[in-house]
Enzyme design. Structure first.
Site, PDB file in Angstrom:
ATOM      1  N   ARG A   1      -4.612  30.480 -31.044  1.00  0.00           N
ATOM      2  CA  ARG A   1      -4.450  31.698 -30.255  1.00  0.00           C
ATOM      3  C   ARG A   1      -3.195  31.590 -29.416  1.00  0.00           C
ATOM      4  O   ARG A   1      -2.855  30.514 -28.924  1.00  0.00           O
ATOM      5  CB  ARG A   1      -5.649  31.913 -29.336  1.00  0.00           C
ATOM      6  CG  ARG A   1      -6.941  32.234 -30.044  1.00  0.00           C
ATOM      7  CD  ARG A   1      -7.996  32.715 -29.070  1.00  0.00           C
ATOM      8  NE  ARG A   1      -7.805  34.113 -28.727  1.00  0.00           N
ATOM      9  CZ  ARG A   1      -8.239  35.123 -29.483  1.00  0.00           C
ATOM     10  NH1 ARG A   1      -8.870  34.882 -30.607  1.00  0.00           N
ATOM     11  NH2 ARG A   1      -8.037  36.369 -29.122  1.00  0.00           N
TER      12      ARG A   1
ATOM     13  N   HIS B   1      -1.832  42.994 -22.180  1.00  0.00           N
ATOM     14  CA  HIS B   1      -2.798  43.605 -21.287  1.00  0.00           C
ATOM     15  C   HIS B   1      -2.568  43.002 -19.910  1.00  0.00           C
ATOM     16  O   HIS B   1      -1.473  42.542 -19.616  1.00  0.00           O
ATOM     17  CB  HIS B   1      -4.221  43.406 -21.815  1.00  0.00           C
ATOM     18  CG  HIS B   1      -4.628  41.981 -21.929  1.00  0.00           C
ATOM     19  ND1 HIS B   1      -4.382  41.243 -23.052  1.00  0.00           N
ATOM     20  CD2 HIS B   1      -5.240  41.154 -21.073  1.00  0.00           C
ATOM     21  CE1 HIS B   1      -4.837  40.024 -22.869  1.00  0.00           C
ATOM     22  NE2 HIS B   1      -5.363  39.939 -21.677  1.00  0.00           N
TER      23      HIS B   1
ATOM     24  N   CYS C   1      -3.326  45.537 -27.959  1.00  0.00           N
ATOM     25  CA  CYS C   1      -3.992  44.388 -28.563  1.00  0.00           C
ATOM     26  C   CYS C   1      -4.710  44.749 -29.876  1.00  0.00           C
ATOM     27  O   CYS C   1      -4.056  45.035 -30.869  1.00  0.00           O
ATOM     28  CB  CYS C   1      -4.944  43.758 -27.549  1.00  0.00           C
ATOM     29  SG  CYS C   1      -5.230  42.023 -27.890  1.00  0.00           S
TER      30      CYS C   1
END
Lengths: 249, 458
Positions: A127, A194, A93
């Protein structure tokens, strides 16, 4: 054998359960009779040459990421030397973005990157959040899947000819349109995934451990005996199902 | 084009829809009437709130909203008839539904979701706004902690002059708001004997100065990053406390007590809820109630009466066994629940339930940031359940727990029955569920006749 992991900025970049990744590496190494030693590399500290078999850098919130970006850019040559010397790298990330060439905010301001991965990242409006499923082939003819969760506003663009970590089966990936996710340069892997990444993708943890052992021994990556990964497979299956239900990009 | 109906007609139609939802078995109907009202006439929420003669109080936090609001209600109930969203429906729709259902209410008391706070505040125009803490929560839903903090800062800047702001000064993000809002009421803990010995825990969030980015020095860290902080670089520090908890005593799982210090005096507070985090909840409730006119005596009496908000340290008798339910929803809250359990001796068996619906957080990575490890020493067996049971199993496996002692039963009812069967008669089963798992498990035990439905209990 002892495996030394250099964990970059654990006090700043630790948001998406990075210690889950470290725990998986440590246990799976121990189950094979190896010892994983994790050494934090903090702001201001140098990466000593040849010491680390694996460098790990995790994700942070924008604020934390900006705080470490300049320090990391100062370690540029040290990171590049470690990777060129055969150390494995896992960047997740925010850490993945920072190992690219630069991160550009919406107002045009830029955070400098390390340039290990041939890519850059530009802040986006929306996002990209949700489960992701990838198809990867780290070794010739060994097709595998990676299941994880992504949450990023940055759009990452790989340079022409750069090798992604994998192909997006479901989810957004690097930029939501190229179908590519992550980046690979030799033993260095960068990804947005993740969840954390390694518990539900134990084969990837084993691949990284094998690369780290190869760095330590100077030889070839060893092959490991299988472990009982029933729970891991179950968790992978649930995550993969979530990604598929979410559909394409 | 929309033809506006008169408010009473709208309200009646929306209420009827809620009743229908309950009859049809679709759930508590705690948000449906509000959603309808909101769709039919967005101005109706403001009109309904404006009719409350004593006005409205709003509180928000990542952790402890429901408990803090319920504590505040216990303090204020003798003073006023409340419109209170006690079942935790804390978006605009839940607030609207509560307003609809609250005939004859005098004072509005609303816990509000962190992200929904600016909109709800704009609609209901509170007299008092209490901001209690900000922790990393469901990043998939909210983006990032900093984003919420920025929205709160801009909300505070735009607050009308007459609104009383009440903040937890121990949270650096909130303490910094005091500079923008002189006259804000600041509360916090002032008892270094309760500070965490190991310093900040792994999941602590606001570790770096909100002004300059340097790491804070914590003179005392109490819960996550809540504490007495000071920036060695720029000098930003915890503001002076108007209300403080001192001489805190934690009595295992049985309760806690502390001295509530205020400019007008000191009052010993006895809580039937355990843990330092409930001291924070009680402090927030005390500060909020006091801003609404409650005396220290009323505050002490109300907090002493208070038992538990539903699903938050709730004990439910199931035949000759008991269920002890502690909601977990993010690392900071879960860590405190575990810390409290361990202080009370720690269970030998636990049922842990992880769902990943929107209300739980679709990203389950947060469970890896929870310190489950202190629980493992005394634990002989764990039953994991819920949609992401396998992920929980991995969390325990990689913490070093014997995989043979982990039972994976994704179906909640099966998980509950297995864990109950393993609980000795007369014993207590510790249950740590996420939000939707808590609701579903509560529904299961209520169907079996052990607890009232929450919309009836409230």
């Amino acid at each position: 054998m002892k495996i030394v992991v250099g964990h970059l900025y654990p006090e700043y970049l630790n948001i998406y359960a990075d210690r889950g990744n470290i725990a998986v590496l440590a246990r799976r190494a121990a189950w094979r009779g190896h010892e994983l030693e994790v050494r934090p590399i903090s702001a201001g500290a140098a990466i000593e040459p040849g010491v680390h078999d694996l460098l790990y850098i995790g994700g942070g919130q924008d604020r934390e990421q900006a705080l470490v970006a300049h320090d990391l850019a100062g370690k540029r040559d040290q990171v590049l030397a470690a990777a060129a010397g055969g150390a494995a790298v896992l960047a997740v990330c925010g850490g993945y973005q920072l190992l690219g060439r630069f991160y550009r905010f919406a107002d045009g301001e830029e955070l400098p990157g390390v340039g290990l991965f041939p890519l850059h990242t530009i802040a986006g409006e929306r996002r990209m959040i949700g489960d992701v499923l990838l198809e990867v082939e780290l070794e010739p003819d060994e097709r595998r899947t990676i299941a994880g969760f992504e949450n990023h506003a940055g759009r990452t663009k790989l340079d022409e000819g750069a090798e992604p970590l994998g192909r997006v089966v479901a989810g957004f990936g690097n930029d939501g349109e190229s179908g590519a996710e992550g980046c690979r340069v030799g033993r260095a892997l960068g990804t947005y995934l993740h969840g954390p990444l390694l518990p539900r993708n134990p084969w990837l943890a084993d691949w990284l451990l094998a690369q780290a052992l190869a760095h330590r021994s100077g030889g070839e990556p060893p092959s490991f005996a299988e472990l009982d990964d029933g729970l891991e497979r179950e968790a992978h299956a649930v995550s993969a199902r979530r990604a598929r239900a979410r559909g394409g990009r | 084009m929309r033809v506006p109906l008169p408010l009473p007609a709208l309200a009646a139609a929306a209420r009827a829809a809620g009743a229908l939802s309950r009859v049809a078995g679709a759930g508590g109907g705690t948000t449906l009437p509000g959603k309808l009202l909101w769709k039919l006439d967005p101005g109706a929420v403001s009109k309904l709130a404006g009719r409350l003669p004593q006005g409205v109080a709003v509180l928000s936090a990542t952790n402890g909203k429901t408990t803090t609001a319920a504590m505040t209600a216990a303090i204020l109930e003798p003073r006023a008839r409340l419109a209170h969203n006690s079942a935790g429906a804390n978006l605009v729709s839940g607030v609207a539904s509560t307003l609809l259902a609250a005939n004859g209410a005098e004072l509005g008391l609303f816990e509000v979701d962190e992200a929904a706070l600016p909109e709800v505040t704009r609609l209901v125009r509170p007299r008092v706004l209490c901001l209690s803490n900000l922790f990393r929560d469901q990043l998939d839903r909210y983006g990032e902690l900093e984003l919420i903090a920025e929205r709160w800062r801009s909300l505070v800047r735009q607050l009308p002059e007459e609104v009383r702001l009440v903040v937890n000064g121990d949270d650096p993000q909130l303490g910094a708001l005091v500079a923008e809002r002189p006259g804000a009421v600041v509360f916090g803990v002032d008892d270094p004997s309760q500070a965490r010995s190991g310093g900040l825990q792994h999941a602590a969030d606001s570790k770096h100065c909100v002004r300059c980015g340097a790491p804070y020095t914590f003179h005392a860290a109490y819960v996550g990053h809540l504490g007495d902080y000071e920036c060695p670089a720029c000098g930003h520090r915890r503001p002076p406390l108007e209300l403080a908890a001192r001489s805190i005593e934690l009595h295992g799982l049985d309760g806690a007590s502390f001295d509530l210090h205020a400019p007008e005096g000191t009052q010993r507070i006895r809580l039937r809820l355990p843990g330092l985090y409930n001291v924070y909840n009680a402090l927030a409730a005390a500060a909020l109630s006091r801003a609404l006119g409650a005396s220290l005596d009323e505050i002490a009496a109300g907090l002493e009466r208070f038992a538990a908000a539903f699903g938050r340290f709730e004990r439910i008798a199931i035949g000759d066994r008991r269920l002890l339910m502690l909601l977990i929803k993010n690392p900071a809250g879960a860590n405190e629940a575990i810390r409290t359990l361990v202080a009370g001796g720690g269970p030998s068996l636990a049922l842990v339930a992880l769902n990943d619906a929107i209300a739980d957080g679709k990203d389950v990575s947060w469970i890896w940031d929870v310190d489950f490890e202190p629980l493992l020493d005394g634990l002989g067996r764990v039953v994991v359940t819920g949609d992401r049971a396998a992920e929980l199993a991995l969390r325990f496996k990689y913490a070093g727990f014997d995989p043979g002692a982990i039972e994976v039963l994704p179906d909640l009812e099966q998980g509950l029955d297995r864990a109950l069967a393993a609980t000795p008669a007369g014993g207590e089963l510790v249950l740590l569920p996420t939000y939707t798992a808590m609701l579903a498990l509560r529904r299961i035990v209520s169907r079996r006749g052990h607890v009232p439905q929450y919309w009836q209990a409230a």
